[in-house]
Design a protein around this motif. Structure first.
Motif, PDB file in Angstrom:
ATOM      1  N   HIS A   9       0.972  -1.295   0.117  1.00  0.00           N
ATOM      2  CA  HIS A   9      -0.031  -0.175  -0.015  1.00  0.00           C
ATOM      3  C   HIS A   9       0.953   1.295  -0.094  1.00  0.00           C
ATOM      4  CE1 HIS A   9      -3.423   2.543   0.807  1.00  0.00           C
ATOM      5  NE2 HIS A   9      -2.635   3.175   1.512  1.00  0.00           N
ATOM      6  N   PHE A  10       0.671   1.963  -1.066  1.00  0.00           N
ATOM      7  CA  PHE A  10       1.724   3.357  -1.210  1.00  0.00           C
ATOM      8  C   PHE A  10       0.968   4.604  -0.778  1.00  0.00           C
ATOM      9  CE2 PHE A  10       3.626   0.167  -3.855  1.00  0.00           C
ATOM     10  CZ  PHE A  10       5.197   0.579  -3.961  1.00  0.00           C
ATOM     11  N   PRO A  11       1.520   5.117   0.086  1.00  0.00           N
ATOM     12  CA  PRO A  11       0.849   6.402   0.362  1.00  0.00           C
ATOM     13  C   PRO A  11       1.141   7.441  -0.598  1.00  0.00           C
ATOM     14  CG  PRO A  11       2.694   6.016   2.004  1.00  0.00           C
ATOM     15  CD  PRO A  11       2.416   4.669   1.223  1.00  0.00           C
ATOM     16  N   ARG A  12       0.501   8.503  -0.703  1.00  0.00           N
ATOM     17  CA  ARG A  12       0.669   9.474  -1.719  1.00  0.00           C
ATOM     18  C   ARG A  12       2.313   9.870  -1.917  1.00  0.00           C
ATOM     19  NH1 ARG A  12      -3.530  14.572  -1.574  1.00  0.00           N
ATOM     20  NH2 ARG A  12      -2.669  15.548  -3.559  1.00  0.00           N
ATOM     21  N   LYS A  13       2.967  10.012  -0.981  1.00  0.00           N
ATOM     22  CA  LYS A  13       4.049  10.628  -1.172  1.00  0.00           C
ATOM     23  C   LYS A  13       4.729   9.754  -1.747  1.00  0.00           C
ATOM     24  CE  LYS A  13       6.343   9.245   2.971  1.00  0.00           C
ATOM     25  NZ  LYS A  13       7.534   9.562   4.120  1.00  0.00           N
ATOM     26  N   TRP A  14       4.764   8.565  -1.969  1.00  0.00           N
ATOM     27  CA  TRP A  14       5.587   7.469  -2.828  1.00  0.00           C
ATOM     28  C   TRP A  14       5.047   7.205  -4.166  1.00  0.00           C
ATOM     29  CZ3 TRP A  14      10.278   6.386  -1.574  1.00  0.00           C
ATOM     30  CH2 TRP A  14      10.930   6.387  -0.451  1.00  0.00           C
ATOM     31  N   ILE A  15       4.045   7.610  -4.479  1.00  0.00           N
ATOM     32  CA  ILE A  15       3.642   7.283  -5.893  1.00  0.00           C
ATOM     33  C   ILE A  15       4.390   7.633  -7.046  1.00  0.00           C
ATOM     34  CG2 ILE A  15       1.644   7.743  -7.435  1.00  0.00           C
ATOM     35  CD1 ILE A  15       0.858   5.992  -5.255  1.00  0.00           C
ATOM     36  N   SER A  16       4.930   8.842  -6.677  1.00  0.00           N
ATOM     37  CA  SER A  16       6.006   9.238  -8.094  1.00  0.00           C
ATOM     38  C   SER A  16       7.221   9.217  -7.886  1.00  0.00           C
ATOM     39  CB  SER A  16       5.587  10.784  -8.138  1.00  0.00           C
ATOM     40  OG  SER A  16       5.961  11.569  -7.192  1.00  0.00           O
ATOM     41  N   LYS A  17       7.682   8.434  -6.896  1.00  0.00           N
ATOM     42  CA  LYS A  17       9.049   8.076  -6.741  1.00  0.00           C
ATOM     43  C   LYS A  17       9.550   6.536  -6.850  1.00  0.00           C
ATOM     44  CE  LYS A  17       9.359  11.507  -2.945  1.00  0.00           C
ATOM     45  NZ  LYS A  17       9.153  11.640  -1.758  1.00  0.00           N
ATOM     46  N   PRO A  18      10.781   6.372  -7.335  1.00  0.00           N
ATOM     47  CA  PRO A  18      10.955   5.057  -7.609  1.00  0.00           C
ATOM     48  C   PRO A  18      11.627   4.128  -6.747  1.00  0.00           C
ATOM     49  CG  PRO A  18      12.986   6.487  -8.165  1.00  0.00           C
ATOM     50  CD  PRO A  18      12.034   7.281  -7.368  1.00  0.00           C
ATOM     51  N   LEU A  19      10.640   3.861  -5.779  1.00  0.00           N
ATOM     52  CA  LEU A  19      11.080   3.253  -4.611  1.00  0.00           C
ATOM     53  C   LEU A  19      11.486   1.653  -4.941  1.00  0.00           C
ATOM     54  CD1 LEU A  19      11.128   2.615  -1.480  1.00  0.00           C
ATOM     55  CD2 LEU A  19       8.782   2.263  -1.599  1.00  0.00           C
ATOM     56  N   MET A  20      10.400   1.042  -5.880  1.00  0.00           N
ATOM     57  CA  MET A  20      10.782  -0.418  -6.149  1.00  0.00           C
ATOM     58  C   MET A  20      12.138  -0.588  -6.701  1.00  0.00           C
ATOM     59  SD  MET A  20       8.433  -1.472  -4.349  1.00  0.00           S
ATOM     60  CE  MET A  20       9.344  -2.872  -4.336  1.00  0.00           C
ATOM     61  N   SER A  21      12.470   0.451  -7.783  1.00  0.00           N
ATOM     62  CA  SER A  21      13.481   0.205  -8.463  1.00  0.00           C
ATOM     63  C   SER A  21      14.851   0.190  -7.637  1.00  0.00           C
ATOM     64  CB  SER A  21      13.823   1.437  -9.437  1.00  0.00           C
ATOM     65  OG  SER A  21      12.754   1.700 -10.298  1.00  0.00           O
ATOM     66  N   GLU A  22      14.685   1.048  -6.477  1.00  0.00           N
ATOM     67  CA  GLU A  22      15.722   1.314  -5.336  1.00  0.00           C
ATOM     68  C   GLU A  22      16.004  -0.281  -4.354  1.00  0.00           C
ATOM     69  OE1 GLU A  22      14.982   4.509  -2.713  1.00  0.00           O
ATOM     70  OE2 GLU A  22      16.416   3.578  -1.261  1.00  0.00           O
ATOM     71  N   VAL A  23      14.826  -0.695  -4.293  1.00  0.00           N
ATOM     72  CA  VAL A  23      15.002  -1.867  -3.599  1.00  0.00           C
ATOM     73  C   VAL A  23      15.433  -2.902  -4.420  1.00  0.00           C
ATOM     74  CG1 VAL A  23      13.216  -3.592  -2.495  1.00  0.00           C
ATOM     75  CG2 VAL A  23      12.656  -1.166  -2.122  1.00  0.00           C
ATOM     76  N   ILE A  24      15.152  -2.975  -5.550  1.00  0.00           N
ATOM     77  CA  ILE A  24      15.552  -3.922  -6.326  1.00  0.00           C
ATOM     78  C   ILE A  24      16.985  -3.864  -6.517  1.00  0.00           C
ATOM     79  CG2 ILE A  24      15.695  -4.803  -8.973  1.00  0.00           C
ATOM     80  CD1 ILE A  24      12.540  -4.101  -9.272  1.00  0.00           C
ATOM     81  N   SER A  25      17.473  -2.797  -6.836  1.00  0.00           N
ATOM     82  CA  SER A  25      19.088  -2.647  -6.709  1.00  0.00           C
ATOM     83  C   SER A  25      19.781  -2.792  -5.702  1.00  0.00           C
ATOM     84  CB  SER A  25      19.539  -1.333  -7.619  1.00  0.00           C
ATOM     85  OG  SER A  25      18.997  -0.205  -6.864  1.00  0.00           O
ATOM     86  N   ARG A  26      18.993  -2.402  -4.664  1.00  0.00           N
ATOM     87  CA  ARG A  26      19.827  -2.669  -3.265  1.00  0.00           C
ATOM     88  C   ARG A  26      19.749  -3.924  -2.729  1.00  0.00           C
ATOM     89  NH1 ARG A  26      18.846   0.856   2.221  1.00  0.00           N
ATOM     90  NH2 ARG A  26      18.826   2.643   0.960  1.00  0.00           N
ATOM     91  N   TYR A  27      18.639  -4.668  -2.996  1.00  0.00           N
ATOM     92  CA  TYR A  27      18.757  -6.131  -2.336  1.00  0.00           C
ATOM     93  C   TYR A  27      18.930  -7.276  -3.502  1.00  0.00           C
ATOM     94  CZ  TYR A  27      17.192  -3.542   1.680  1.00  0.00           C
ATOM     95  OH  TYR A  27      17.287  -2.552   2.841  1.00  0.00           O
ATOM     96  N   GLY A  28      18.862  -6.884  -4.544  1.00  0.00           N
ATOM     97  CA  GLY A  28      19.018  -7.927  -5.789  1.00  0.00           C
ATOM     98  C   GLY A  28      17.898  -8.765  -5.733  1.00  0.00           C
ATOM     99  N   ILE A  29      16.573  -8.350  -5.597  1.00  0.00           N
ATOM    100  CA  ILE A  29      15.446  -9.226  -5.810  1.00  0.00           C
ATOM    101  C   ILE A  29      14.902  -9.211  -7.224  1.00  0.00           C
ATOM    102  CG2 ILE A  29      14.992  -9.072  -3.262  1.00  0.00           C
ATOM    103  CD1 ILE A  29      12.911  -7.021  -4.194  1.00  0.00           C
ATOM    104  N   VAL A  30      14.015 -10.275  -7.208  1.00  0.00           N
ATOM    105  CA  VAL A  30      13.073 -10.103  -8.524  1.00  0.00           C
ATOM    106  C   VAL A  30      11.650  -9.645  -8.080  1.00  0.00           C
ATOM    107  CG1 VAL A  30      12.026 -11.374 -10.450  1.00  0.00           C
ATOM    108  CG2 VAL A  30      14.534 -11.794  -9.837  1.00  0.00           C
TER     109      VAL A  30
END
Ligand code: SF4
Ligand code: SF4
Length: 134
Positions: A9-30
């Motif tokens: 569940h993404f609150p409004r402040k995260w909608i336009s930010k690339p959070l999942m790209s960051e998580v993918i590169s940080r933790y090497g997950i798919v």
């Protein structure tokens, strides 16, 4: 390796930010998105499968939670008694992810990997042969 299905569940402040790209590169997950309901300048939800090393999956979820994106793990799955199915197609009409589809021979096909466990198909089936298991 670990694979979990999760609803974010993404609150409004995260909608336009690339959070999942960051998580993918940080933790090497798919990160495999199964369903998204997000619009700009609003809240949103994402249903996804996360695959990776056990620790990486756990750490990525901890990080997601720490920045204010709440998540819920799916611990249920859909069970379909296929031998009793009459292939009426009623469940396919309500399935939002095309986990339930009719094939070219008008036979029901269930792709468990696509299932969001929304449970809409349970009520739609006239024979009540769809259920959940924990
Ligand atoms: S629970 Fe049923 S309706 Fe919902 S995604 Fe899974 S198969 Fe489709
Ligand atoms: S609604 Fe029930 S009987 Fe009809 S196709 Fe789906 S599972 Fe089979």
């Amino acid at each position: 390796m670990k694979k979990v299905k999760v609803k974010l569940h993404f609150p409004r402040k995260w909608i336009s930010k690339p959070l999942m790209s960051e998580v993918i590169s940080r933790y090497g997950i798919v990160f495999n998105i199964l369903h998204a309901d997000i619009s700009y300048d609003s809240e949103g939800t994402l249903i996804a499968e996360i695959t990776g090393e056990d620790e990486a999956v756990t750490d990525s979820l901890t990080y997601i939670d720490s920045v204010g994106v709440k998540y819920k793990l799916y611990n249920k799955s859909i069970i379909l008694r296929e031998d009793e199915c009459i292939h009426c197609g009623a469940c396919t009409a309500v399935c939002p992810s095309e986990a339930l589809t009719m094939d070219k021979d008008n036979k029901l096909h269930f792709d468990k990997e696509k299932c969001l466990v929304c449970e809409l198909c349970i009520k739609a089936c006239p024979l009540r042969i769809i259920s959940t298991e924990f």
